[in-house]
Scaffold this motif. Structure first.
Motif, PDB file in Angstrom:
ATOM      1  N   ASN A 174      -7.081  -0.614  -7.990  1.00 52.62           N
ATOM      2  CA  ASN A 174      -6.860  -0.915  -9.402  1.00 52.62           C
ATOM      3  C   ASN A 174      -5.472  -1.489  -9.676  1.00 52.62           C
ATOM      4  O   ASN A 174      -5.143  -1.777 -10.821  1.00 52.62           O
ATOM      5  CB  ASN A 174      -7.058   0.351 -10.249  1.00 52.62           C
ATOM      6  CG  ASN A 174      -8.475   0.872 -10.125  1.00 52.62           C
ATOM      7  OD1 ASN A 174      -9.420   0.101 -10.133  1.00 52.62           O
ATOM      8  ND2 ASN A 174      -8.617   2.170  -9.983  1.00 52.62           N
ATOM      9  N   SER A 175      -4.673  -1.660  -8.640  1.00 48.95           N
ATOM     10  CA  SER A 175      -3.319  -2.169  -8.825  1.00 48.95           C
ATOM     11  C   SER A 175      -3.339  -3.611  -9.318  1.00 48.95           C
ATOM     12  O   SER A 175      -4.158  -4.421  -8.870  1.00 48.95           O
ATOM     13  CB  SER A 175      -2.537  -2.093  -7.515  1.00 48.95           C
ATOM     14  OG  SER A 175      -1.294  -2.735  -7.656  1.00 48.95           O
ATOM     15  N   THR A 176      -2.443  -3.906 -10.239  1.00 50.13           N
ATOM     16  CA  THR A 176      -2.320  -5.291 -10.713  1.00 50.13           C
ATOM     17  C   THR A 176      -1.174  -6.007 -10.004  1.00 50.13           C
ATOM     18  O   THR A 176      -0.877  -7.151 -10.303  1.00 50.13           O
ATOM     19  CB  THR A 176      -2.070  -5.317 -12.237  1.00 50.13           C
ATOM     20  OG1 THR A 176      -0.895  -4.564 -12.521  1.00 50.13           O
ATOM     21  CG2 THR A 176      -3.262  -4.764 -12.994  1.00 50.13           C
ATOM     22  N   TYR A 177      -0.519  -5.307  -9.068  1.00 47.46           N
ATOM     23  CA  TYR A 177       0.640  -5.883  -8.386  1.00 47.46           C
ATOM     24  C   TYR A 177       0.359  -6.251  -6.934  1.00 47.46           C
ATOM     25  O   TYR A 177       0.735  -7.304  -6.468  1.00 47.46           O
ATOM     26  CB  TYR A 177       1.824  -4.900  -8.421  1.00 47.46           C
ATOM     27  CG  TYR A 177       2.338  -4.666  -9.811  1.00 47.46           C
ATOM     28  CD1 TYR A 177       3.124  -5.614 -10.451  1.00 47.46           C
ATOM     29  CD2 TYR A 177       2.026  -3.502 -10.497  1.00 47.46           C
ATOM     30  CE1 TYR A 177       3.590  -5.413 -11.734  1.00 47.46           C
ATOM     31  CE2 TYR A 177       2.494  -3.285 -11.780  1.00 47.46           C
ATOM     32  CZ  TYR A 177       3.266  -4.247 -12.399  1.00 47.46           C
ATOM     33  OH  TYR A 177       3.718  -4.046 -13.651  1.00 47.46           O
ATOM     34  N   ILE A 178      -0.266  -5.337  -6.214  1.00 51.06           N
ATOM     35  CA  ILE A 178      -0.438  -5.569  -4.779  1.00 51.06           C
ATOM     36  C   ILE A 178      -1.847  -5.149  -4.366  1.00 51.06           C
ATOM     37  O   ILE A 178      -2.362  -4.131  -4.812  1.00 51.06           O
ATOM     38  CB  ILE A 178       0.638  -4.811  -3.962  1.00 51.06           C
ATOM     39  CG1 ILE A 178       0.533  -5.130  -2.486  1.00 51.06           C
ATOM     40  CG2 ILE A 178       0.567  -3.324  -4.211  1.00 51.06           C
ATOM     41  CD1 ILE A 178       1.690  -4.615  -1.657  1.00 51.06           C
ATOM     42  N   HIS A 179      -2.476  -5.983  -3.556  1.00 55.08           N
ATOM     43  CA  HIS A 179      -3.831  -5.712  -3.079  1.00 55.08           C
ATOM     44  C   HIS A 179      -3.847  -5.769  -1.565  1.00 55.08           C
ATOM     45  O   HIS A 179      -3.075  -6.496  -0.940  1.00 55.08           O
ATOM     46  CB  HIS A 179      -4.810  -6.747  -3.632  1.00 55.08           C
ATOM     47  CG  HIS A 179      -5.003  -6.637  -5.105  1.00 55.08           C
ATOM     48  ND1 HIS A 179      -5.913  -5.777  -5.670  1.00 55.08           N
ATOM     49  CD2 HIS A 179      -4.395  -7.261  -6.141  1.00 55.08           C
ATOM     50  CE1 HIS A 179      -5.853  -5.886  -6.981  1.00 55.08           C
ATOM     51  NE2 HIS A 179      -4.929  -6.782  -7.292  1.00 55.08           N
ATOM     52  N   GLU A 180      -4.782  -5.028  -1.005  1.00 54.58           N
ATOM     53  CA  GLU A 180      -4.940  -5.063   0.450  1.00 54.58           C
ATOM     54  C   GLU A 180      -5.419  -6.453   0.860  1.00 54.58           C
ATOM     55  O   GLU A 180      -6.391  -6.969   0.303  1.00 54.58           O
ATOM     56  CB  GLU A 180      -5.956  -4.013   0.888  1.00 54.58           C
ATOM     57  CG  GLU A 180      -6.187  -3.997   2.376  1.00 54.58           C
ATOM     58  CD  GLU A 180      -7.140  -2.901   2.802  1.00 54.58           C
ATOM     59  OE1 GLU A 180      -7.193  -2.646   4.006  1.00 54.58           O
ATOM     60  OE2 GLU A 180      -7.819  -2.319   1.953  1.00 54.58           O
ATOM     61  N   PRO A 181      -4.738  -7.075   1.826  1.00 55.11           N
ATOM     62  CA  PRO A 181      -5.192  -8.388   2.298  1.00 55.11           C
ATOM     63  C   PRO A 181      -6.598  -8.274   2.881  1.00 55.11           C
ATOM     64  O   PRO A 181      -6.901  -7.321   3.599  1.00 55.11           O
ATOM     65  CB  PRO A 181      -4.184  -8.757   3.385  1.00 55.11           C
ATOM     66  CG  PRO A 181      -2.984  -7.910   3.099  1.00 55.11           C
ATOM     67  CD  PRO A 181      -3.509  -6.655   2.486  1.00 55.11           C
ATOM     68  N   PRO A 182      -7.488  -9.209   2.574  1.00 58.55           N
ATOM     69  CA  PRO A 182      -8.874  -9.099   3.034  1.00 58.55           C
ATOM     70  C   PRO A 182      -9.016  -9.050   4.555  1.00 58.55           C
ATOM     71  O   PRO A 182      -9.947  -8.438   5.070  1.00 58.55           O
ATOM     72  CB  PRO A 182      -9.550 -10.339   2.452  1.00 58.55           C
ATOM     73  CG  PRO A 182      -8.459 -11.255   2.046  1.00 58.55           C
ATOM     74  CD  PRO A 182      -7.246 -10.415   1.802  1.00 58.55           C
ATOM     75  N   TYR A 183      -8.089  -9.643   5.275  1.00 58.52           N
ATOM     76  CA  TYR A 183      -8.210  -9.630   6.738  1.00 58.52           C
ATOM     77  C   TYR A 183      -7.875  -8.263   7.328  1.00 58.52           C
ATOM     78  O   TYR A 183      -8.084  -8.028   8.509  1.00 58.52           O
ATOM     79  CB  TYR A 183      -7.358 -10.724   7.386  1.00 58.52           C
ATOM     80  CG  TYR A 183      -5.940 -10.803   6.873  1.00 58.52           C
ATOM     81  CD1 TYR A 183      -4.945  -9.994   7.369  1.00 58.52           C
ATOM     82  CD2 TYR A 183      -5.608 -11.710   5.878  1.00 58.52           C
ATOM     83  CE1 TYR A 183      -3.644 -10.060   6.889  1.00 58.52           C
ATOM     84  CE2 TYR A 183      -4.317 -11.795   5.388  1.00 58.52           C
ATOM     85  CZ  TYR A 183      -3.342 -10.966   5.902  1.00 58.52           C
ATOM     86  OH  TYR A 183      -2.062 -11.039   5.428  1.00 58.52           O
ATOM     87  N   PHE A 184      -7.363  -7.331   6.539  1.00 64.25           N
ATOM     88  CA  PHE A 184      -7.117  -5.966   7.017  1.00 64.25           C
ATOM     89  C   PHE A 184      -8.358  -5.071   6.917  1.00 64.25           C
ATOM     90  O   PHE A 184      -8.459  -4.078   7.601  1.00 64.25           O
ATOM     91  CB  PHE A 184      -6.002  -5.301   6.207  1.00 64.25           C
ATOM     92  CG  PHE A 184      -4.612  -5.694   6.605  1.00 64.25           C
ATOM     93  CD1 PHE A 184      -4.358  -6.479   7.719  1.00 64.25           C
ATOM     94  CD2 PHE A 184      -3.540  -5.270   5.842  1.00 64.25           C
ATOM     95  CE1 PHE A 184      -3.075  -6.839   8.067  1.00 64.25           C
ATOM     96  CE2 PHE A 184      -2.244  -5.620   6.188  1.00 64.25           C
ATOM     97  CZ  PHE A 184      -2.016  -6.409   7.300  1.00 64.25           C
ATOM     98  N   LYS A 185      -9.295  -5.418   6.052  1.00 63.63           N
ATOM     99  CA  LYS A 185     -10.389  -4.507   5.710  1.00 63.63           C
ATOM    100  C   LYS A 185     -11.221  -4.069   6.910  1.00 63.63           C
ATOM    101  O   LYS A 185     -11.548  -2.903   7.026  1.00 63.63           O
ATOM    102  CB  LYS A 185     -11.262  -5.125   4.633  1.00 63.63           C
ATOM    103  CG  LYS A 185     -10.531  -5.191   3.311  1.00 63.63           C
ATOM    104  CD  LYS A 185     -11.411  -5.588   2.182  1.00 63.63           C
ATOM    105  CE  LYS A 185     -10.518  -5.848   0.994  1.00 63.63           C
ATOM    106  NZ  LYS A 185     -10.736  -5.173  -0.154  1.00 63.63           N
ATOM    107  N   ASP A 186     -11.634  -4.965   7.763  1.00 60.09           N
ATOM    108  CA  ASP A 186     -12.472  -4.602   8.906  1.00 60.09           C
ATOM    109  C   ASP A 186     -11.714  -4.678  10.223  1.00 60.09           C
ATOM    110  O   ASP A 186     -12.318  -4.735  11.295  1.00 60.09           O
ATOM    111  CB  ASP A 186     -13.699  -5.522   8.964  1.00 60.09           C
ATOM    112  CG  ASP A 186     -14.580  -5.348   7.736  1.00 60.09           C
ATOM    113  OD1 ASP A 186     -14.744  -4.194   7.292  1.00 60.09           O
ATOM    114  OD2 ASP A 186     -15.091  -6.364   7.222  1.00 60.09           O
TER     115      ASP A 186
END
Length: 135
Positions: free
Chosen positions: A78-90
């Motif tokens: 829910n952060s509006t500042y920083i999100h997990e990079p998609p290449y980290f997810k799997d």
């Protein structure tokens, strides 16, 4: 000198001295020995000690921040500042591809425009696969 950007400092003068002779950059630039002497006399250990001795103590506001015990960053979706990079997810701990495969090859890496030859066997790493596929 301040307005010209295409000057060759080794062969072109940067000005004219009071005696009317050309002045080159090498005439006014200090030697390595002169630079070392100034550094030795003016860059003192106490300058660094006073600045860094309390660096790990922080300040009261910083020290009161709560810090999670996890070794991984707790991404907040829910952060509006920083999100997990998609290449980290799997991503797994074991990289895909021919990691650790040895091949006879001859490579030339460039560092600061100076070729560094690397010969013999090399180990393919994921960064190499990425670099080759994107060049």
């Amino acid at each position: 000198m301040g307005y010209q950007v295409d000057i060759d400092f080794e062969t072109e003068p940067i000005g004219v001295g009071k005696d009317g002779k050309d002045v080159y950059f090498k005439d006014i630039w200090p030697s390595n020995e002169e630079i070392a002497e100034v550094v030795q006399s003016s860059v003192l250990p106490d300058m660094f000690k006073s600045t860094y001795e309390a660096i790990t103590k922080g300040n009261p506001t910083w020290n009161q921040l709560s810090v999670p015990d996890s070794t991984l960053y707790p991404w907040d979706p829910n952060s509006t500042y920083i999100h997990e990079p998609p290449y980290f997810k799997d991503m797994t701990r074991d990289p895909p591809g021919p990691y650790g495969v040895k091949l006879p090859c001859k490579l030339v890496f460039e560092l600061n425009n100076k070729p560094i030859p690397v010969g013999g066997a090399c180990i393919l790493r994921p960064w190499w696969n990425f670099a080759v596929s994107h060049s």
